[in-house]
Design a protein around this motif. Structure first.
Motif, PDB file in Angstrom:
ATOM      1  N   MET A  17      71.321  -8.195 -24.803  1.00  0.00           N
ATOM      2  CA  MET A  17      70.692  -9.172 -23.919  1.00  0.00           C
ATOM      3  C   MET A  17      71.517 -10.460 -23.835  1.00  0.00           C
ATOM      4  N   THR A  21      73.220 -11.896 -20.445  1.00  0.00           N
ATOM      5  CA  THR A  21      72.920 -13.269 -20.018  1.00  0.00           C
ATOM      6  C   THR A  21      74.207 -14.042 -19.753  1.00  0.00           C
ATOM      7  N   ILE A  43      65.262  -1.701 -22.551  1.00  0.00           N
ATOM      8  CA  ILE A  43      65.707  -2.971 -21.968  1.00  0.00           C
ATOM      9  C   ILE A  43      65.330  -3.031 -20.491  1.00  0.00           C
ATOM     10  N   ASN A  47      62.447  -5.693 -19.076  1.00  0.00           N
ATOM     11  CA  ASN A  47      62.944  -6.756 -18.206  1.00  0.00           C
ATOM     12  C   ASN A  47      62.715  -6.450 -16.729  1.00  0.00           C
TER      13      ASN A  47
END
Length: 341
Positions: A17, A21, A43, A47
């Motif tokens: 993550m 990002t 994931i 998300n």
């Protein structure tokens, strides 16, 4: 030989993550069957990303670089519809896409080369990917005798490399949260050596690993232990020796007090002295706890050896968190809070 630090699934998820990002592409490697694909699926789900799962070992270069066509007298690469470009609309209900380039290390050199522009420039031919497309990759380790093509130095520097390890404790924590059959959880707590039995030179048709234990759980939810087809199915799922040991372990449930017996007389029902039976008992309790029976079950739980009390209450907390707010647990916590947290 990789010198990277091996990390567990929780830490791997946090690392992935953070890399995403920062606008980078994580490349997670690990032995077969330890849950790399599952991490990416989680994931995407957590998300709100539409999952695109591309198995590069089954791809041709055109799947990544686009199909060469003739437009207005000029050749042009046109992307396949599996890769979202700038003009595409985000699917309803999603925040974007998670493009998983799985089995990356099993792809041939031509397919790997076709991925250069996709991975680094986020482009297919002359077209840009949609800005809401996040790319992640996964592959196996060469040391595991899996089909592995070495990455070129150009590709190596395009990734943030993450090496995933395997841990029975981490997987059991996940298993409790995700409804894996309680007999498997109890068995692996008692015999963690059977959690992951893969070796590069193994001779059985399969082996025990997170993937195959999840398969075994699905079988156990559909068939009673007495079903004659279950044993050969488990042998073909987690291997012959592991299936035999697991089914032998399951016979100890015949020696366990049942939940109705415990509820009927929680202060006098026998406390087993065998660790194998105790693991089975706490697994059964955690799997059958309800708001109505919890008070009686708690009277029995507090009679268990402390380490088994802790494991049982941790499982109950994962399955039924509201139970931890009851007066019985609050009383227990006043004495044993440091054991649980």
């Amino acid at each position: 030989m990789s010198l990277h630090t091996t990390v567990n699934p929780v830490l791997a998820t946090d690392m992935i993550m953070l890399a995403l990002t920062a606008g980078l592409v994580p490349y997670m490697t690990g032995s077969p069957g330890i849950g790399k694909s599952s991490i990416y699926k989680d994931i995407a789900k957590n998300n709100n990303l539409f999952l695109i799962d591309m198995r590069l070992s089954q791809c041709d270069p055109i799947d990544l670089a686009g199909l060469l066509t003739l437009q207005n007298g000029k050749a042009k690469y046109v992307p396949l519809d599996s890769l979202p470009i700038e003009t595409d609309t985000i699917p309803d209900g999603y925040a974007g896409w998670l493009l998983v380039l799985d089995e990356f290390s099993s792809a041939n050199q031509a397919v790997q080369a076709a991925s250069y522009k996709l991975v680094l420039d986020k482009m297919v031919g002359t077209l840009k990917l949609h800005p809401r497309v996040l790319i992640v990759c996964a592959g196996n380790l060469e040391s595991d005798n899996a089909i592995v093509q070495p990455l070129s130095t150009a590709l190596q520097s395009r990734f943030v490399h993450i090496k995933l390890g395997v841990s029975s404790k981490d997987w059991i924590d996940w298993a409790v949260d995700n409804g894996i059959h309680h007999t498997i959880i109890s068995f692996l707590r008692f015999r963690p050596v059977n959690f992951y039995t893969f070796t590069p030179d193994h001779e059985d048709s399969t082996y025990a690993c997170p993937r195959t234990w999840e398969f075994a759980s699905k079988l156990l939810k559909k068939a009673e232990l007495s079903n004659p087809v279950l044993r050969p199915l488990l042998e073909g799922t987690v291997s012959v020796p592991v299936a035999a040991e697991f089914l032998s372990y399951c016979k100890i449930y015949e020696q366990c007090p049942t939940v109705p017996q415990i509820i009927a007389d929680p202060t006098k029902v026998i406390i087993p002295d065998s660790p194998s039976i105790l693991f089975a008992v706490i697994g059964t309790i955690a799997n059958n706890v309800t708001k109505e029976n919890f008070k009686a079950l708690m009277e029995y739980i507090v009679r268990l050896p402390l380490e088994f009390q802790v494991v049982c209450l941790k499982d109950i907390n994962k399955r039924s968190p509201l139970m931890m707010q009851t007066p019985e647990v609050r009383s227990w916590l006043r004495i044993n809070a440091t054991e649980l947290f």
